[in-house]
Design a protein around this motif. Structure first.
Motif, PDB file in Angstrom:
ATOM      1  N   LEU A  82      -7.832   2.328  -1.085  1.00  0.00           N
ATOM      2  CA  LEU A  82      -6.923   3.631  -1.628  1.00  0.00           C
ATOM      3  C   LEU A  82      -7.374   4.614  -1.967  1.00  0.00           C
ATOM      4  O   LEU A  82      -6.889   5.788  -2.068  1.00  0.00           O
ATOM      5  CB  LEU A  82      -6.209   3.226  -1.947  1.00  0.00           C
ATOM      6  CG  LEU A  82      -5.092   3.140  -2.194  1.00  0.00           C
ATOM      7  CD1 LEU A  82      -3.793   3.355  -1.093  1.00  0.00           C
ATOM      8  CD2 LEU A  82      -3.588   2.618  -3.127  1.00  0.00           C
ATOM      9  N   GLY A  83      -8.398   4.276  -3.568  1.00  0.00           N
ATOM     10  CA  GLY A  83      -9.042   5.366  -4.237  1.00  0.00           C
ATOM     11  C   GLY A  83     -10.730   6.106  -3.934  1.00  0.00           C
ATOM     12  O   GLY A  83     -11.079   7.035  -4.912  1.00  0.00           O
ATOM     13  N   ALA A  84     -10.541   5.287  -2.549  1.00  0.00           N
ATOM     14  CA  ALA A  84     -11.879   6.778  -2.490  1.00  0.00           C
ATOM     15  C   ALA A  84     -11.799   7.938  -2.260  1.00  0.00           C
ATOM     16  O   ALA A  84     -13.212   8.707  -3.304  1.00  0.00           O
ATOM     17  CB  ALA A  84     -12.220   5.978  -0.853  1.00  0.00           C
ATOM     18  N   ARG A 118       1.125  -1.307  -0.443  1.00  0.00           N
ATOM     19  CA  ARG A 118      -0.071  -0.112  -0.254  1.00  0.00           C
ATOM     20  C   ARG A 118       0.742   0.839   0.041  1.00  0.00           C
ATOM     21  O   ARG A 118       0.288   2.630  -0.341  1.00  0.00           O
ATOM     22  CB  ARG A 118      -1.046  -0.103   1.116  1.00  0.00           C
ATOM     23  CG  ARG A 118      -2.056   1.042   1.047  1.00  0.00           C
ATOM     24  CD  ARG A 118      -3.128   0.796   2.246  1.00  0.00           C
ATOM     25  NE  ARG A 118      -4.237   1.529   2.492  1.00  0.00           N
ATOM     26  CZ  ARG A 118      -5.443   2.025   2.381  1.00  0.00           C
ATOM     27  NH1 ARG A 118      -5.820   0.088   1.688  1.00  0.00           N
ATOM     28  NH2 ARG A 118      -6.099   2.620   2.357  1.00  0.00           N
ATOM     29  N   ARG A 119       2.225   1.178   0.548  1.00  0.00           N
ATOM     30  CA  ARG A 119       3.017   2.430   0.712  1.00  0.00           C
ATOM     31  C   ARG A 119       3.568   2.362  -0.786  1.00  0.00           C
ATOM     32  O   ARG A 119       3.550   3.797  -1.048  1.00  0.00           O
ATOM     33  CB  ARG A 119       4.634   2.026   1.981  1.00  0.00           C
ATOM     34  CG  ARG A 119       3.254   2.447   3.126  1.00  0.00           C
ATOM     35  CD  ARG A 119       4.643   2.540   4.024  1.00  0.00           C
ATOM     36  NE  ARG A 119       4.275   2.300   5.379  1.00  0.00           N
ATOM     37  CZ  ARG A 119       5.032   1.702   6.585  1.00  0.00           C
ATOM     38  NH1 ARG A 119       6.404   1.312   6.496  1.00  0.00           N
ATOM     39  NH2 ARG A 119       4.579   1.849   7.737  1.00  0.00           N
ATOM     40  N   LEU A 120       3.561   1.935  -1.531  1.00  0.00           N
ATOM     41  CA  LEU A 120       4.384   2.159  -3.012  1.00  0.00           C
ATOM     42  C   LEU A 120       3.094   2.582  -3.394  1.00  0.00           C
ATOM     43  O   LEU A 120       3.624   3.819  -4.725  1.00  0.00           O
ATOM     44  CB  LEU A 120       4.643   0.738  -3.477  1.00  0.00           C
ATOM     45  CG  LEU A 120       5.955   0.349  -2.338  1.00  0.00           C
ATOM     46  CD1 LEU A 120       5.407  -1.895  -3.384  1.00  0.00           C
ATOM     47  CD2 LEU A 120       6.777   0.344  -3.512  1.00  0.00           C
ATOM     48  N   VAL A 121       2.434   2.784  -3.627  1.00  0.00           N
ATOM     49  CA  VAL A 121       1.540   3.745  -4.661  1.00  0.00           C
ATOM     50  C   VAL A 121       0.717   5.455  -3.591  1.00  0.00           C
ATOM     51  O   VAL A 121      -0.267   5.744  -4.300  1.00  0.00           O
ATOM     52  CB  VAL A 121      -0.038   2.819  -4.534  1.00  0.00           C
ATOM     53  CG1 VAL A 121       0.981   1.948  -6.088  1.00  0.00           C
ATOM     54  CG2 VAL A 121      -0.639   1.991  -3.814  1.00  0.00           C
ATOM     55  N   SER A 122      -0.007   4.509  -2.064  1.00  0.00           N
ATOM     56  CA  SER A 122      -0.420   5.752  -1.631  1.00  0.00           C
ATOM     57  C   SER A 122      -0.429   6.924  -1.504  1.00  0.00           C
ATOM     58  O   SER A 122      -1.461   7.999  -1.983  1.00  0.00           O
ATOM     59  CB  SER A 122      -0.216   5.344   0.245  1.00  0.00           C
ATOM     60  OG  SER A 122       1.078   5.389   0.037  1.00  0.00           O
ATOM     61  N   ARG A 123       0.880   7.685  -1.836  1.00  0.00           N
ATOM     62  CA  ARG A 123       1.216   8.975  -2.185  1.00  0.00           C
ATOM     63  C   ARG A 123       0.113   9.378  -3.764  1.00  0.00           C
ATOM     64  O   ARG A 123       0.024  10.935  -3.273  1.00  0.00           O
ATOM     65  CB  ARG A 123       2.449   9.504  -2.191  1.00  0.00           C
ATOM     66  CG  ARG A 123       2.916   8.817  -1.119  1.00  0.00           C
ATOM     67  CD  ARG A 123       4.976   9.486  -1.537  1.00  0.00           C
ATOM     68  NE  ARG A 123       5.788   9.176  -0.213  1.00  0.00           N
ATOM     69  CZ  ARG A 123       7.459   8.825  -0.853  1.00  0.00           C
ATOM     70  NH1 ARG A 123       7.922   9.600  -1.249  1.00  0.00           N
ATOM     71  NH2 ARG A 123       7.836   9.024   0.915  1.00  0.00           N
ATOM     72  N   ALA A 124      -0.050   8.581  -4.380  1.00  0.00           N
ATOM     73  CA  ALA A 124      -0.598   9.160  -5.687  1.00  0.00           C
ATOM     74  C   ALA A 124      -1.636   9.384  -5.443  1.00  0.00           C
ATOM     75  O   ALA A 124      -2.960   9.857  -5.497  1.00  0.00           O
ATOM     76  CB  ALA A 124      -0.456   7.882  -6.653  1.00  0.00           C
ATOM     77  N   PHE A 125      -2.359   9.233  -4.272  1.00  0.00           N
ATOM     78  CA  PHE A 125      -3.956   9.301  -3.654  1.00  0.00           C
ATOM     79  C   PHE A 125      -4.390   9.924  -2.587  1.00  0.00           C
ATOM     80  O   PHE A 125      -5.415   9.779  -2.014  1.00  0.00           O
ATOM     81  CB  PHE A 125      -4.564   7.772  -3.362  1.00  0.00           C
ATOM     82  CG  PHE A 125      -4.523   6.651  -4.356  1.00  0.00           C
ATOM     83  CD1 PHE A 125      -5.615   6.927  -5.840  1.00  0.00           C
ATOM     84  CD2 PHE A 125      -3.862   5.513  -4.800  1.00  0.00           C
ATOM     85  CE1 PHE A 125      -4.974   6.499  -7.092  1.00  0.00           C
ATOM     86  CE2 PHE A 125      -3.325   5.301  -5.970  1.00  0.00           C
ATOM     87  CZ  PHE A 125      -4.490   4.821  -6.998  1.00  0.00           C
ATOM     88  N   THR A 126      -3.451  10.130  -1.604  1.00  0.00           N
ATOM     89  CA  THR A 126      -3.299  12.099  -1.166  1.00  0.00           C
ATOM     90  C   THR A 126      -4.895  12.221  -0.984  1.00  0.00           C
ATOM     91  O   THR A 126      -4.561  12.582  -2.184  1.00  0.00           O
ATOM     92  CB  THR A 126      -1.799  11.742  -0.779  1.00  0.00           C
ATOM     93  OG1 THR A 126      -1.366  12.924  -1.768  1.00  0.00           O
ATOM     94  CG2 THR A 126      -0.994  11.302  -0.309  1.00  0.00           C
TER      95      THR A 126
END
Length: 420
Positions: free
Chosen positions: A368-370, A113-121
């Motif tokens: 993640l993309g909510a 999740r951390r690998l992509v979470s920055r894109a969905f902040t």
């Protein structure tokens, strides 16, 4: 000791339940808050947890895990493997649908999740809003040209193209390739045995090729970032995980939002008082999206969880290793949590920042993309009612064709008249 269910085993492929899951699962909730069920393609019974607070427990309690391999001291029945076999997916491709960030537990889940979470902040999503608005306006500009005898399919012409364009731009899928992803996504919900195998092969092959192209020519996109993370520390992020991540992000990043837009449009058009409220107060769009996600959200059941130890819910003992599905649809209609839950009320939420429903899940696996999906919904509904004030269904609501799939609520098509 388990309390006997007051309803027999629920057949999740029951046509009556598929055609009206809102009332169907609400009846089950009131008769048996924890009910036995049979899932399509499996001989292993599962538990359905149906009440709001209990659903939140299943989704946030460490005693429930996503991967049956993480159930200690027992050979838990692997329902996922049974479903893969039933759908005719070759074993060499099963890993791409069984071992995603959606299925991982504990440290593996956090790492992925951390690998992509920055894109969905929230900040990143806010920065994307002007682009989402531009894509929306462009699609609505072209919508009248797609009409035949004054009727246009809003799913194909708007609800799908908007989120798939957004997520593909974010991930790094070239524009000319995006129609293929739309077709592949539709194929993945085909319940016929073997129907999924070829689309899945095609998607994996495509991603492998795209990774090679992006390595040669890096871009300002999420895929380039994943490649960099892999190449800098291959032990932390494998080839298979990178392919699986791209597959998961693109599919999950457009399918749910597309059907939220479709379902929500029908809800508004069949509730003219609510449509009038949204039209008169465009600022109510965030609250409207929350309510539409609660009232007619596209995801009705979560991915299977497994009890990592014996757990008692509402007097029923769920034994270690037994599979459980949390039913979002019945939780979002639970009168213990919502006043008059069958009533659509886009002013139900006190503001657009709060979220009391579980349409996007709950706990560590909360969607993640909510934030991106909510934003796309806000922009889509706001622009649609502004641009086409005379928008109406071209067929009776009861005649709309739906894809009858257990655990979801999807329109096959949405014929409307624009009347701009």
């Amino acid at each position: 000791m388990s309390t006997p269910s007051t309803v027999g085993p629920v057949d999740m492929m029951d046509p009556t339940l598929l055609s009206d899951p809102f009332r169907g699962y609400s009846r089950i909730r009131e008769q048996s808050p924890v009910a036995r069920a049979v899932f399509a393609g499996s001989n292993t019974p599962i538990w359905l947890v149906t009440r709001f607070e209990d659903v939140k427990t299943v989704l946030s309690d460490h005693r429930f895990v996503n991967n049956p391999a993480n159930v200690p001291g027992t050979d838990a029945p692997n329902l996922r493997d049974e479903l893969i076999t039933a759908r005719g997916i070759p074993r060499e491709y099963a890993q791409y649908v069984l071992d995603s960030v959606l299925d991982a537990d504990g440290d593996d889940h956090i790492r992925l999740r951390r690998l992509v979470s920055r894109a969905f902040t929230a900040r990143r999503v806010s920065e994307l809003r002007p682009r989402v608005e531009q894509i929306t306006e462009d699609l609505l500009d072209r919508l009248p040209d797609l009409a035949e005898d004054g009727v246009v399919d809003l799913i194909e012409g708007f609800a799908y193209p908007l989120p798939i364009t957004v997520i593909c731009e974010l991930v790094g899928i070239p524009e000319e390739d995006r129609p293929r992803w739309h077709d592949w996504g539709k194929s993945l919900v085909d319940m016929r045995p073997g129907a999924v195998a070829e689309p899945l092969r095609a998607m994996v092959t495509y991603i492998q090729d795209l990774i090679g192209r992006r390595r040669a020519r890096p871009g300002d996109d999420l895929l380039t970032g994943l490649i960099r993370a892999h190449d800098e520390d291959g032990d932390r992020f494998s080839d298979t995980e990178m392919i699986t991540m791209v597959l998961t992000l693109v599919l999950a990043g457009h399918e749910t939002t597309a059907h939220l837009i479709g379902n929500g449009t029908v809800a508004l058009l069949t509730h003219p008082d609510q449509l009038a409220l949204l039209r008169s107060d465009p600022g109510s769009a965030p609250r409207a999206v929350h309510e539409l996600m609660r009232w007619c959200g596209p995801v009705h059941g979560t991915r299977i969880r497994y009890a990592a130890e014996d757990v008692e819910i509402e007097g029923t003992r769920i034994r270690r290793g037994e599979p459980v599905m949390a039913m979002l649809v019945s939780a979002n209609y639970d009168p213990r949590r919502f006043d008059d839950p069958e009533h659509l009320d886009i002013t139900r939420e006190p503001d657009g920042r709060r979220e009391v429903h579980v349409g996007f899940g709950h706990g560590l696996h909360y969607c993640l993309g909510a934030a991106l999906a909510r934003q796309e919904g806000e922009v889509a509904f706001g622009a649609l009612v502004r641009r086409f004030p005379g928008l109406e269904l071209a067929v009776a609501a009861d005649d709309l064709e739906r894809q009858l799939l257990p655990g979801s609520w999807r329109l096959a098509r949405l014929p409307v008249r624009l009347h701009s």
